[in-house]
Design a protein around this motif. Structure first.
Motif, PDB file in Angstrom:
ATOM      1  N   LEU A 114     -32.436  70.374  57.219  1.00 12.51           N
ATOM      2  CA  LEU A 114     -32.744  71.788  57.330  1.00 12.51           C
ATOM      3  C   LEU A 114     -33.927  72.086  56.417  1.00 12.51           C
ATOM      4  O   LEU A 114     -33.980  71.591  55.291  1.00 12.51           O
ATOM      5  N   ALA A 115     -34.864  72.869  56.910  1.00 16.17           N
ATOM      6  CA  ALA A 115     -35.982  73.333  56.085  1.00 16.17           C
ATOM      7  C   ALA A 115     -36.046  74.849  56.175  1.00 16.17           C
ATOM      8  O   ALA A 115     -35.890  75.407  57.267  1.00 16.17           O
ATOM      9  N   VAL A 116     -36.259  75.493  55.049  1.00 15.76           N
ATOM     10  CA  VAL A 116     -36.419  76.941  55.011  1.00 15.76           C
ATOM     11  C   VAL A 116     -37.762  77.246  54.349  1.00 15.76           C
ATOM     12  O   VAL A 116     -38.038  76.754  53.249  1.00 15.76           O
ATOM     13  N   THR A 117     -38.563  78.048  55.042  1.00 15.04           N
ATOM     14  CA  THR A 117     -39.865  78.458  54.524  1.00 15.04           C
ATOM     15  C   THR A 117     -39.883  79.962  54.356  1.00 15.04           C
ATOM     16  O   THR A 117     -39.535  80.693  55.283  1.00 15.04           O
ATOM     17  N   LEU A 118     -40.274  80.412  53.175  1.00 14.77           N
ATOM     18  CA  LEU A 118     -40.476  81.835  52.900  1.00 14.77           C
ATOM     19  C   LEU A 118     -41.967  82.077  52.812  1.00 14.77           C
ATOM     20  O   LEU A 118     -42.646  81.508  51.950  1.00 14.77           O
ATOM     21  N   HIS A 119     -42.469  82.910  53.714  1.00 17.69           N
ATOM     22  CA  HIS A 119     -43.875  83.303  53.718  1.00 17.69           C
ATOM     23  C   HIS A 119     -43.989  84.590  52.908  1.00 17.69           C
ATOM     24  O   HIS A 119     -43.460  85.620  53.319  1.00 17.69           O
ATOM     25  N   GLU A 120     -44.654  84.514  51.763  1.00 18.78           N
ATOM     26  CA  GLU A 120     -44.813  85.731  50.970  1.00 18.78           C
ATOM     27  C   GLU A 120     -46.078  86.478  51.338  1.00 18.78           C
ATOM     28  O   GLU A 120     -46.245  87.631  50.958  1.00 18.78           O
ATOM     29  N   SER A 121     -46.961  85.844  52.076  1.00 16.66           N
ATOM     30  CA  SER A 121     -48.151  86.498  52.613  1.00 16.66           C
ATOM     31  C   SER A 121     -48.692  85.609  53.727  1.00 16.66           C
ATOM     32  O   SER A 121     -48.137  84.550  54.006  1.00 16.66           O
ATOM     33  N   HIS A 122     -49.804  86.034  54.314  1.00 20.74           N
ATOM     34  CA  HIS A 122     -50.394  85.224  55.378  1.00 20.74           C
ATOM     35  C   HIS A 122     -51.132  84.007  54.826  1.00 20.74           C
ATOM     36  O   HIS A 122     -51.544  83.136  55.591  1.00 20.74           O
ATOM     37  N   ILE A 123     -51.255  83.908  53.505  1.00 18.60           N
ATOM     38  CA  ILE A 123     -51.952  82.764  52.926  1.00 18.60           C
ATOM     39  C   ILE A 123     -51.112  81.969  51.925  1.00 18.60           C
ATOM     40  O   ILE A 123     -51.589  80.985  51.359  1.00 18.60           O
TER      41      ILE A 123
END
Length: 132
Positions: A114-123
């Motif tokens: 399982l992988a979880v990615t949190l995008h805090e912005s577009h960059i």
């Protein structure tokens, strides 16, 4: 390896401890776009990794425990700098716990990781990968 990813979001408030965080040591808000990815070597008899609707619902349930909350007040997170990286692990571990308890049925039980990615912005974003 096959993979399925579902996406949701959460809005939280928190503060950090440590000079490295500068003004983020004060209470502030954050909105994250959250991706969760399950991987497995082979598809099930129906030709899928997992029921995508059930997986999306499970992610929404886990994020619901965090969203619209001040994480500084959450006893389960006491003593944790709830950085993007740390929150990716929190979400992944909570998903994994539910998957192990059967929340996604046999499809979830057959997943390798399982992988979880949190995008805090577009960059900028952070990912936590873990085996299941």
């Amino acid at each position: 390896m096959f993979a399925v990813t579902v996406r949701d979001h959460m809005m939280i408030a928190h503060s950090f401890t440590g000079e490295v965080f500068g003004p983020a040591q004060q209470l502030h808000g954050a909105t994250y776009v959250v991706d969760a990815t399950l991987r497995r070597a082979e598809l099930d008899a129906d030709g899928v990794v997992v029921d995508i609707g059930a997986f999306a619902g499970l992610l929404h349930e886990v994020l619901g425990e965090l969203t619209y909350r001040n994480l500084d007040d959450d006893p389960a997170l006491a003593g944790t700098n709830t950085t993007t990286e740390a929150l990716a692990r929190v979400v992944a571990d909570r998903l994994a716990d539910r998957i192990h308890r059967g929340a996604l049925g046999p499809g979830g039980q057959a997943a390798a990781d399982l992988a979880v990615t949190l995008h805090e912005s577009h960059i900028a974003w952070a990912t936590y990968d873990r085996p299941l």
